[in-house]
Design a protein around this motif. Structure first.
Motif, PDB file in Angstrom:
ATOM      1  N   PHE A 118      34.142  -2.743 -73.637  1.00  0.00           N
ATOM      2  CA  PHE A 118      33.268  -3.631 -74.389  1.00  0.00           C
ATOM      3  C   PHE A 118      32.836  -4.868 -73.613  1.00  0.00           C
ATOM      4  N   GLU A 119      33.710  -5.428 -72.770  1.00  0.00           N
ATOM      5  CA  GLU A 119      33.485  -6.801 -72.365  1.00  0.00           C
ATOM      6  C   GLU A 119      32.631  -6.997 -71.127  1.00  0.00           C
ATOM      7  N   ALA A 120      32.599  -6.039 -70.243  1.00  0.00           N
ATOM      8  CA  ALA A 120      31.829  -6.251 -69.027  1.00  0.00           C
ATOM      9  C   ALA A 120      30.330  -6.228 -69.324  1.00  0.00           C
ATOM     10  N   LYS A 121      29.553  -6.807 -68.410  1.00  0.00           N
ATOM     11  CA  LYS A 121      28.103  -6.879 -68.598  1.00  0.00           C
ATOM     12  C   LYS A 121      27.493  -5.490 -68.775  1.00  0.00           C
ATOM     13  N   HIS A 122      27.947  -4.548 -67.995  1.00  0.00           N
ATOM     14  CA  HIS A 122      27.447  -3.175 -68.107  1.00  0.00           C
ATOM     15  C   HIS A 122      28.565  -2.251 -68.588  1.00  0.00           C
TER      16      HIS A 122
ATOM     17  N   GLU B 144      27.468   3.439 -63.904  1.00  0.00           N
ATOM     18  CA  GLU B 144      26.792   2.207 -63.519  1.00  0.00           C
ATOM     19  C   GLU B 144      27.865   1.147 -63.292  1.00  0.00           C
ATOM     20  N   PRO B 145      27.730   0.340 -62.227  1.00  0.00           N
ATOM     21  CA  PRO B 145      28.753  -0.677 -61.949  1.00  0.00           C
ATOM     22  C   PRO B 145      28.951  -1.591 -63.154  1.00  0.00           C
ATOM     23  N   LEU B 146      30.211  -1.909 -63.452  1.00  0.00           N
ATOM     24  CA  LEU B 146      30.496  -2.750 -64.607  1.00  0.00           C
ATOM     25  C   LEU B 146      30.031  -4.180 -64.393  1.00  0.00           C
ATOM     26  N   THR B 147      29.989  -4.616 -63.152  1.00  0.00           N
ATOM     27  CA  THR B 147      29.622  -5.999 -62.867  1.00  0.00           C
ATOM     28  C   THR B 147      28.600  -6.021 -61.733  1.00  0.00           C
ATOM     29  N   ASP B 148      27.995  -7.180 -61.560  1.00  0.00           N
ATOM     30  CA  ASP B 148      27.045  -7.360 -60.462  1.00  0.00           C
ATOM     31  C   ASP B 148      27.722  -7.924 -59.212  1.00  0.00           C
ATOM     32  N   LEU B 149      29.053  -8.012 -59.191  1.00  0.00           N
ATOM     33  CA  LEU B 149      29.756  -8.562 -58.027  1.00  0.00           C
ATOM     34  C   LEU B 149      29.443  -7.737 -56.788  1.00  0.00           C
ATOM     35  N   PRO B 150      28.802  -8.314 -55.778  1.00  0.00           N
ATOM     36  CA  PRO B 150      28.517  -7.537 -54.562  1.00  0.00           C
ATOM     37  C   PRO B 150      29.809  -7.032 -53.930  1.00  0.00           C
TER      38      PRO B 150
END
Lengths: 263, 263, 263, 263
Positions: free
Chosen positions: D2-6, D228-234
């Motif tokens: 639920f909590e991550a951006k993606h 899809e990656p859960l976060t945008d962290l490079p």
């Protein structure tokens, strides 16, 4: 329901003019079946499934012929997703549906429910703001003077919101019918409501677009009121202005200002 | 849940001691998962499908290990059948469930809901009498003195019923827990409640039935409270008398009279 | 559907003549709406909820007027409970429903499905024996000679069962219609099928019971075929014998022997 | 969840890298509860409601602790929407899920189902291509050599598609597990599959982003495989190349080419 580019079911998956992109939290419709023994009493269908793959919806809307049809796809802010939260709502021979919301509804829910006529109170079965708005309007005389009753209900909601320091008390479009006339309200406390459109009369449209096949399937007196135009045909749909009620009956559409004075 | 002769799921199809033969209007359970970061907070599962073929129910109850489990199958007098009407209900760390009903609830619903603490009011999401009873008990202090709060809530319901000329205000059994202690009430205004039983302690039962395989799978401190005995083993279950609260904690069961004085 | 003592909905909760006491695993109906542009094509409604509190069912059956109506309540041996397992089934303009079962169906399912016409195979969407029986009958010519096709399909099932050492290959009653004629089969491999009844013609019934109010609401040509008589009126319903097909069309009912020869 | 951006639930409403914008046709998950008496056998939860407001989903995922968790949101091309079409699928101790599809599946469904081991055939309960793919792979030895069996199953599907003149026989990503190892396939016949990513190991990630709070809640050996990656962290997620299987076990991830030779 299904076939137009921006049909109700298309809008359930993607609603470009709506506040919510997806309206996947249930679907409902109401109609006047005019069967023997129950003439003039509307019937309803409610489902918690998204409209786009709801098989009963496809069956039923294909099989139903009716002079007056209300359809609604829901986008909920939060659970519960349940049939009692699906529009339209019904009381006696009246149908009611709402696209929009009451600001911070959980904070005013109790105050507004207590204001509902105690005789009507047991008839509230869901958790939506829309159903409470309907019952407030019924309390204030919807069945005898729909425009005045809707005005009083909305002013009551705005007073409750004021008392709780809430901005944006009421927002949206509302459609109400007794089976003969449809009243369509576009109003928000901060004067920024969901969109509302109605169709130009069919003979005019047929004259404008003589080559457009689908128009020939509509009867001469067919009328459509929608949140988003069903087609991109220029001139086919007229936008209802903010703070306006559009009234549709056998004589066609007419508009009246609605709650344009200061509250 | 599944395997005993009169298991909860068997009762959903056929409930010989119940007021309703079939309890097919949904199923629910609650438990204390004790996961990191949320210790002591109960989780719930609610489904509107009949228990007997509900596949998630079978998966989940097989997969869950918990020191305290509440399960419920519902028989509704009338629609709506929706998850918000499924037991148990939860508030904070408390779980509540009810087998029975309030007489002519639609006539007292508004009066009782108005009496609920306004802070708790938005937490009522369904249409059942049981949920209103729970919130009245919370209003009257369930979390600090459950027995006194339940007594006050029931007396309040009886006063409302009296005012409407209703006989049989309250009827049934109620189970409440904070995760450590379970309070089980058997009470009806006319002194004729649904049945309630608790299990004899497991070592006694094992001594009585040394050859009974299933008993060996229970831990020594396992306890069961049920509407109907799970088995026909004589002596395995003790009936809780009318107007009594049975309290279950680490020390086992004890009983106290409940609302035996005149109202 | 709702009002008779042994109505379909009453049977969903308690079915005294049925093999299963409760028929709570879904409900469905089909009808011929005769709307413009789709004349003669049946529509269907399927729901996984028990019939007794299914609110859409009540709305829809009140609102629909049709010359021919099929209704079914399901008792499943096992999950899954899903709309694709609800009766009636449809192919083109034909509707089909079944009360009964194929013995040890999982053991013959593959063999029978492989025998279905490859063109029809993708049309099988659920997991029931009834749907496979329907598609076998379609494969064998249901749409040109329903009685011969049903006979061939059942013999095919009996051969498959024989090959797997299964007794009781086929059991039950089946109703099939093309919108004009209804064929009702009562048959079981071991000659012990579910019950099947049809109504005496209405003028006869009205003459027998001149004071019975409800009979006046039926048209003179109304006919009912049921698993259990709707009323206890002596003489109102006629039982269809074992190994018989009852054929109902505008001329009324007639019976023919069905599969009475050795297999 | 639920909590991550993606997060998976965010993806159900809007899936920027997916072929479908909305994945609202049900949700499912599987896990290894490791309860006494059934160690190593996975449990499943399936729901036909969209994930975003599914209340049981929120309860259950909060309450479950497990070393291995499979989650899936579904976007169906067409009905039926039913639990038997929700992923993951299970056989014995194995779980399987698929993001993608078989081209023109209705045309090859019968041929592929006939190719499934007759012993496995009765275990197919839904209508999806994914479930048939799983059973083909089981037929070809998934439980003994998962990579070889998946390769054979996909080649079999490609042959069936060839025979029907279908391009794009197989497309997507597949995850399979026996409870200890996870095999993640990215493959399509036309070499253009859905995306697939796995997480860099947590200590590396914590070193890269020492100030990022959420990373501290992960155990050192936690691993995530996602569409899809859960976060945008490079640098946090590594994309799995086309025609590759990524294998995750206690030693971490490793990759192998998969079906890169000509068919």
């Amino acid at each position: 329901m299904f076939e137009a580019k921006h049909s109700l079911v298309a809008q359930s998956l993607s609603s470009p003019l709506g506040a919510e992109l997806v309206n996947g939290d249930g679907v409902g419709f109401g109609w006047y079946p005019n069967v023997d023994g129950d003439r003039g009493h509307p019937a309803m269908y409610h489902s918690i499934e998204p409209a786009w793959h709801e098989e009963n919806l496809r069956e039923l809307t294909r099989a139903i012929e009716t002079p007056l049809f209300f359809g609604h796809v829901r986008a909920a802010l939060a659970p519960p997703i349940q049939q009692t939260n699906c529009h339209p709502f019904r009381y006696g021979d009246w149908l009611f549906m709402h696209n929009g919301g009451l600001g911070h509804f959980p904070r005013v829910r109790r105050e507004l429910m207590v204001d509902v006529d105690p005789e009507l109170f047991p008839h509230i079965r869901g958790t939506t703001d829309s159903e409470v708005l309907f019952h407030l309007a019924l309390t204030y005389g919807l069945q005898t003077d729909p425009i005045a009753a809707m005005a009083r209900a909305i002013r009551r909601i705005e007073r409750a919101a004021d008392g709780h320091g809430i901005e944006g008390a009421m927002q949206g479009t509302v459609a109400v019918t007794d089976g003969s006339t449809i009243w369509c309200f576009r109003y928000s406390t901060i004067h920024h409501s969901r969109t509302l459109f109605y169709s130009v009369d069919i003979p005019t449209l047929q004259a404008m677009y003589p080559d457009f096949e689908r128009l020939r399937t509509f009867g001469e007196t067919a009328r459509v009121v929608v949140s988003e135009p069903l087609t991109d045909l220029p001139g086919a749909f007229v936008e209802v202005p903010e703070s306006t009620v559009a009234i549709l009956d056998v004589d066609g559409f007419r508009e009246e200002p609605f709650l344009r004075d200061a509250a």
